[in-house]
Design an enzyme around this catalytic site. Structure first.
Site, PDB file in Angstrom:
ATOM      1  N   SER A  70       0.840  -1.188   0.000  1.00  0.00           N
ATOM      2  CA  SER A  70       0.000   0.000   0.000  1.00  0.00           C
ATOM      3  C   SER A  70       0.885   1.252   0.000  1.00  0.00           C
ATOM      4  CB  SER A  70      -0.938  -0.048   1.211  1.00  0.00           C
ATOM      5  OG  SER A  70      -1.994   0.857   1.090  1.00  0.00           O
ATOM      6  N   ARG A 129     -11.688   6.169   9.774  1.00  0.00           N
ATOM      7  CA  ARG A 129     -11.140   4.813   9.829  1.00  0.00           C
ATOM      8  C   ARG A 129     -12.158   3.784   9.347  1.00  0.00           C
ATOM      9  NH1 ARG A 129      -6.584   2.138   9.100  1.00  0.00           N
ATOM     10  NH2 ARG A 129      -6.272   0.399  10.522  1.00  0.00           N
ATOM     11  N   ASP A 132      -8.526  -7.190  -4.479  1.00  0.00           N
ATOM     12  CA  ASP A 132      -8.198  -5.849  -3.994  1.00  0.00           C
ATOM     13  C   ASP A 132      -8.831  -4.811  -4.916  1.00  0.00           C
ATOM     14  OD1 ASP A 132      -7.077  -3.483  -3.093  1.00  0.00           O
ATOM     15  OD2 ASP A 132      -5.018  -4.214  -3.088  1.00  0.00           O
ATOM     16  N   HIS A 143      -7.815  -5.666  -0.057  1.00  0.00           N
ATOM     17  CA  HIS A 143      -6.538  -4.983   0.122  1.00  0.00           C
ATOM     18  C   HIS A 143      -5.797  -5.487   1.359  1.00  0.00           C
ATOM     19  CE1 HIS A 143      -3.574  -1.888  -0.468  1.00  0.00           C
ATOM     20  NE2 HIS A 143      -3.819  -1.330   0.705  1.00  0.00           N
ATOM     21  N   ASP A 144      -6.528  -5.907   2.364  1.00  0.00           N
ATOM     22  CA  ASP A 144      -5.909  -6.436   3.587  1.00  0.00           C
ATOM     23  C   ASP A 144      -5.085  -7.696   3.338  1.00  0.00           C
ATOM     24  OD1 ASP A 144      -6.467  -4.644   5.573  1.00  0.00           O
ATOM     25  OD2 ASP A 144      -8.249  -5.673   6.318  1.00  0.00           O
TER      26      ASP A 144
END
Length: 386
Positions: free
Chosen positions: A164, A233, A326, A359-360
């Site tokens: 990232s 967040r 992602d 994405h994690d």
């Protein structure tokens, strides 16, 4: 649990204990000149190291963290129950094997976990910088890290690696200091932020700035702008996951068998978002979030040149990793990195991992990443950086 097993566990934790260190530089009149033309100093970077630097100083790997990360990438701090954010990848026998390599991770410039950022004391006013902190870019972060690497006596990095925002820093390292970088592992990242990526960040920033407790950025000592930062967040967490991972993890399950009335936190996924939003407020600074997300949005590796001009001076070998699910940093962006590497004659390998984590995945697909990284680093260490 037997006494032997307990003792072995304690010994492992003892071996994994690490301490954050601090490097201060750029004291006036030798301030760091930023991309904006402004000067900043003195600057402190928090950093941690794992493993030992060999006698030839050829085994150093710089790990670069993502937006909400910090210098604590592996091991345990004293009294800590949870290890660093990439502990499954860094350590003896792991992907970044600390029996072989010397691994460094620093909190970025603009951060809030020991490095100089908007929550730091401005030596001119003796108060937190707040919005008086200058605008920063990914390039500024890398230039500050370069000072740290020089301080550690390292002339060449075996590898720069990150996912990232960490991947952007890795790319910037290769572009800014091609003579210092032997290999690059950019994971789930991009050559520049897309309009969609900028849009998500802007919504998060507006959530913070709309919080009355933000007070125009001058909230330090009064509040933490908790509501706005928590919502920012939550927005981020939605983009980090995928539709399939959310369905698998939460489905449409309610938190309680009896459905609450009106607009309470009813669904499991809502509880998850609130939990992570509330926890984030305890460890992150709202102004740092504003500055770092803006640095992400400003990122464009070409920086007024063609990408071919940027990459033709790079001699590093690339291992590019992306994840099929992602949608925050979709695979086409990693393929663009591969394409320009090939056009510039750079040896590059592209690996697209079939993960449902979104994405994690760069923090979760440990086995696959470990296999790829171990093989890649072995080849680099044995041949490329002699």
């Amino acid at each position: 649990m037997s006494g032997t097993i307990v003792q072995e566990s304690l010994e492992k934790v003892k071996l994994a204990l690490v301490e954050t260190r601090f490097f201060t530089f750029a004291a006036p009149p030798d301030e760091l000149i930023l991309d904006s033309g402004e000067k900043l100093g003195p600057i402190t970077l928090a950093y941690e190291t794992y493993g030992k630097l060999n006698s030839l100083r050829t085994n150093a790997i710089l790990v670069l963290h993502a937006l909400s990360g910090d210098a604590h990438a592996a091991g345990f701090h004293i009294g800590e129950k949870k290890p660093g954010w990439w502990d499954e990848m860094i350590g003896p026998g792991k992907a970044f094997d600390t029996d072989k390599y010397f691994v460094i991770c620093s909190n970025v410039l603009g951060g809030c976990k020991g490095s100089t950022g908007p929550s730091s004391i401005n030596p001119v006013t003796n108060r937190p910088y707040g919005l008086d902190f200058p605008t920063i870019t990914i390039k500024d972060m890398v230039n500050a890290q370069k000072r740290l690497i020089d301080h550690l006596g390292i002339e060449k990095l075996l590898c720069v690696v990150g996912g990232s925002m960490g991947g952007m820093q890795a790319l910037q390292w290769a572009a800014s200091y091609p003579e210092m970088v032997c290999s690059v592992i950019p994971i789930a990242t991009t050559l520049k932020h897309s309009p969609q990526q900028i849009a998500f960040n802007e919504v998060g920033r507006l959530a913070i700035m709309a919080d009355p407790d933000w007070k125009g950025g001058n909230y330090h000592g009064l509040s933490v702008a908790a509501r706005g930062l928590s919502v920012a967040r939550m927005i981020g967490h939605i983009t980090y996951m995928s539709d399939s991972s959310m369905s698998e993890k939460f489905g449409r399950r309610f938190r309680n068998s009896k459905i609450p009335s009106k607009f309470g936190t009813e669904f499991e996924v809502e509880g998850y978002l609130h939990y992570h939003g509330d926890n984030f407020v305890k460890r992150f600074d709202a102004n740092s979030y504003l500055y770092i997300t803006k640095a992400l949005d400003y990122f464009d590796l070409s920086n007024g040149r063609t990408l071919f001009e940027v990459f033709k001076s790079i001699r590093a070998k690339f291992l590019i990793m992306a994840f099929k699910s992602d949608w925050l940093y979709p695979t086409y962006q990693s393929k663009e990195i591969l394409k320009i590497c090939k056009l510039a004659g750079i040896e590059a390998t592209y690996c697209e991992i079939n993960s449902t984590y979104g994405h994690d995945a760069f923090l979760l697909e440990i086995d696959e990443e470990t296999h790829l990284v171990k093989h890649f680093l072995k080849k680099v260490f044995n041949g490329l950086c002699v």
